[in-house]
Structure formats: C-alpha cells, structure tokens
Motif scaffolding. Structure first.
Motif, mmCIF file in Angstrom:
data_model
loop_
_atom_site.group_PDB
_atom_site.id
_atom_site.type_symbol
_atom_site.label_atom_id
_atom_site.label_comp_id
_atom_site.label_asym_id
_atom_site.label_seq_id
_atom_site.Cartn_x
_atom_site.Cartn_y
_atom_site.Cartn_z
ATOM 1 N N MET A 179 10.686 14.574 6.967
ATOM 2 C CA MET A 179 9.932 13.341 7.140
ATOM 3 C C MET A 179 10.927 12.181 7.139
ATOM 4 N N SER A 180 10.792 11.322 8.116
ATOM 5 C CA SER A 180 11.709 10.192 8.244
ATOM 6 C C SER A 180 11.372 9.099 7.239
ATOM 7 N N ALA A 181 12.304 8.177 7.069
ATOM 8 C CA ALA A 181 12.102 7.061 6.144
ATOM 9 C C ALA A 181 10.901 6.219 6.579
ATOM 10 N N ASN A 182 10.730 6.025 7.878
ATOM 11 C CA ASN A 182 9.590 5.241 8.371
ATOM 12 C C ASN A 182 8.271 5.948 8.090
ATOM 13 N N GLU A 183 8.246 7.281 8.224
ATOM 14 C CA GLU A 183 7.026 8.039 7.937
ATOM 15 C C GLU A 183 6.688 7.978 6.447
ATOM 16 N N ILE A 184 7.713 8.076 5.617
ATOM 17 C CA ILE A 184 7.505 7.980 4.167
ATOM 18 C C ILE A 184 6.970 6.601 3.810
ATOM 19 N N LYS A 185 7.567 5.562 4.389
ATOM 20 C CA LYS A 185 7.116 4.196 4.139
ATOM 21 C C LYS A 185 5.666 4.017 4.565
ATOM 22 N N SER A 186 5.315 4.566 5.723
ATOM 23 C CA SER A 186 3.954 4.473 6.223
ATOM 24 C C SER A 186 2.977 5.192 5.302
ATOM 25 N N LYS A 187 3.328 6.381 4.839
ATOM 26 C CA LYS A 187 2.461 7.142 3.929
ATOM 27 C C LYS A 187 2.338 6.442 2.579
ATOM 28 N N ALA A 188 3.423 5.835 2.094
ATOM 29 C CA ALA A 188 3.369 5.096 0.830
ATOM 30 C C ALA A 188 2.441 3.902 0.960
ATOM 31 N N ARG A 189 2.503 3.196 2.079
ATOM 32 C CA ARG A 189 1.621 2.047 2.343
ATOM 33 C C ARG A 189 0.168 2.515 2.399
ATOM 34 N N GLU A 190 -0.061 3.623 3.113
ATOM 35 C CA GLU A 190 -1.417 4.171 3.224
ATOM 36 C C GLU A 190 -1.965 4.561 1.845
ATOM 37 N N LEU A 191 -1.124 5.183 1.032
ATOM 38 C CA LEU A 191 -1.535 5.578 -0.315
ATOM 39 C C LEU A 191 -1.905 4.361 -1.148
ATOM 40 N N LYS A 192 -1.085 3.316 -1.108
ATOM 41 C CA LYS A 192 -1.375 2.093 -1.860
ATOM 42 C C LYS A 192 -2.704 1.480 -1.407
ATOM 43 N N GLU A 193 -2.937 1.452 -0.095
ATOM 44 C CA GLU A 193 -4.179 0.888 0.431
ATOM 45 C C GLU A 193 -5.386 1.709 -0.029
ATOM 46 N N LEU A 194 -5.264 3.038 0.011
ATOM 47 C CA LEU A 194 -6.361 3.901 -0.426
ATOM 48 C C LEU A 194 -6.638 3.742 -1.916
ATOM 49 N N LYS A 195 -5.583 3.611 -2.705
ATOM 50 C CA LYS A 195 -5.773 3.416 -4.145
ATOM 51 C C LYS A 195 -6.442 2.078 -4.427
ATOM 52 N N THR A 196 -6.098 1.055 -3.661
ATOM 53 C CA THR A 196 -6.751 -0.250 -3.805
ATOM 54 C C THR A 196 -8.222 -0.138 -3.445
ATOM 55 N N MET A 197 -8.524 0.583 -2.355
ATOM 56 C CA MET A 197 -9.910 0.796 -1.956
ATOM 57 C C MET A 197 -10.663 1.577 -3.027
ATOM 58 N N LYS A 198 -10.017 2.567 -3.604
ATOM 59 C CA LYS A 198 -10.637 3.371 -4.656
ATOM 60 C C LYS A 198 -10.994 2.490 -5.853
ATOM 61 N N GLU A 199 -10.066 1.627 -6.240
ATOM 62 C CA GLU A 199 -10.304 0.721 -7.374
ATOM 63 C C GLU A 199 -11.464 -0.226 -7.076
ATOM 64 N N GLU A 200 -11.507 -0.751 -5.857
ATOM 65 C CA GLU A 200 -12.601 -1.644 -5.471
ATOM 66 C C GLU A 200 -13.933 -0.904 -5.496
ATOM 67 N N LEU A 201 -13.951 0.335 -5.006
ATOM 68 C CA LEU A 201 -15.178 1.132 -5.030
ATOM 69 C C LEU A 201 -15.613 1.447 -6.452
ATOM 70 N N GLU A 202 -14.648 1.779 -7.312
ATOM 71 C CA GLU A 202 -14.975 2.053 -8.710
ATOM 72 C C GLU A 202 -15.587 0.821 -9.374
ATOM 73 N N ASN A 203 -15.079 -0.368 -9.055
ATOM 74 C CA ASN A 203 -15.632 -1.607 -9.595
ATOM 75 C C ASN A 203 -17.048 -1.845 -9.078
ATOM 76 N N GLU A 204 -17.265 -1.578 -7.781
ATOM 77 C CA GLU A 204 -18.607 -1.730 -7.206
ATOM 78 C C GLU A 204 -19.584 -0.757 -7.849
ATOM 79 N N ILE A 205 -19.149 0.489 -8.033
ATOM 80 C CA ILE A 205 -19.984 1.512 -8.663
ATOM 81 C C ILE A 205 -20.365 1.083 -10.069
#
Length: 89
Positions: free
Chosen positions: A1-27
């Motif tokens: 996996m290239s550095a750009n792919e890792i960076k992209s996956k790390a960004r995606e993970l952070k965004e999903l975790k933020t969405m998860k936290e927002e959903l948990e707050n809504e719940i």
C-alpha cells in the motif's frame, strides 16, 4: 500500500469515526427524549414498538477496595498483560 493510499484510508477512518460519534450523540439524545416521555413507566407500547426502561441491579467486584485492604493478595494475583493499541490522530 502506497503512502497516498494509507493517507486516504487514515482520512476515511477519521471521517467514519467522527460520523460514528455524531450518530452516537444523536442516538443518546433520542433515547433521552423517549425516556422522558415514558416518565416512571417501565414499559410502553407504541404501534409496533415496545419501549422498556427498567431498573437493573448488578454486583461487581470492587478491586480498588480489595487492593487497599489486601495489597499482598492483590499483587500475588495481578497479571500484567501487553497489547498493541492502534490510533489515528
């Protein structure tokens, strides 16, 4: 996996975790609204939904008090473990 792919996956993970936290707050907010609507009732039927809000009792071992009162025993039965923690910041 290239550095750009890792960076992209790390960004995606952070965004999903933020969405998860927002959903948990809504719940939690919706649960609080429903609990308030139930008041002291332990059970409520609303259409096809059954809401329950019951008191649950549990017993747990108080390790802090045990360690304070029986430090030698606590030390004898304490097992150190190691693990790897993953995080993205």
């Amino acid at each position: 996996m290239s550095a750009n792919e890792i960076k992209s996956k790390a960004r995606e993970l952070k965004e999903l975790k933020t969405m998860k936290e927002e959903l948990e707050n809504e719940i939690a907010a919706i649960e609080d609204i429903l609990k308030a609507a139930m008041g002291e009732k332990e059970e409520m039927f609303c259409g096809e939904y059954k809401l329950t809000y019951q008191t649950v009792s549990t017993s747990r071992f108080d390790s802090t008090a045990f360690k304070k009162e029986h430090a030698d025993l606590a030390a004898a039965y304490t097992k150190a473990t190691t693990y790897r923690r993953f995080s993205v910041r």
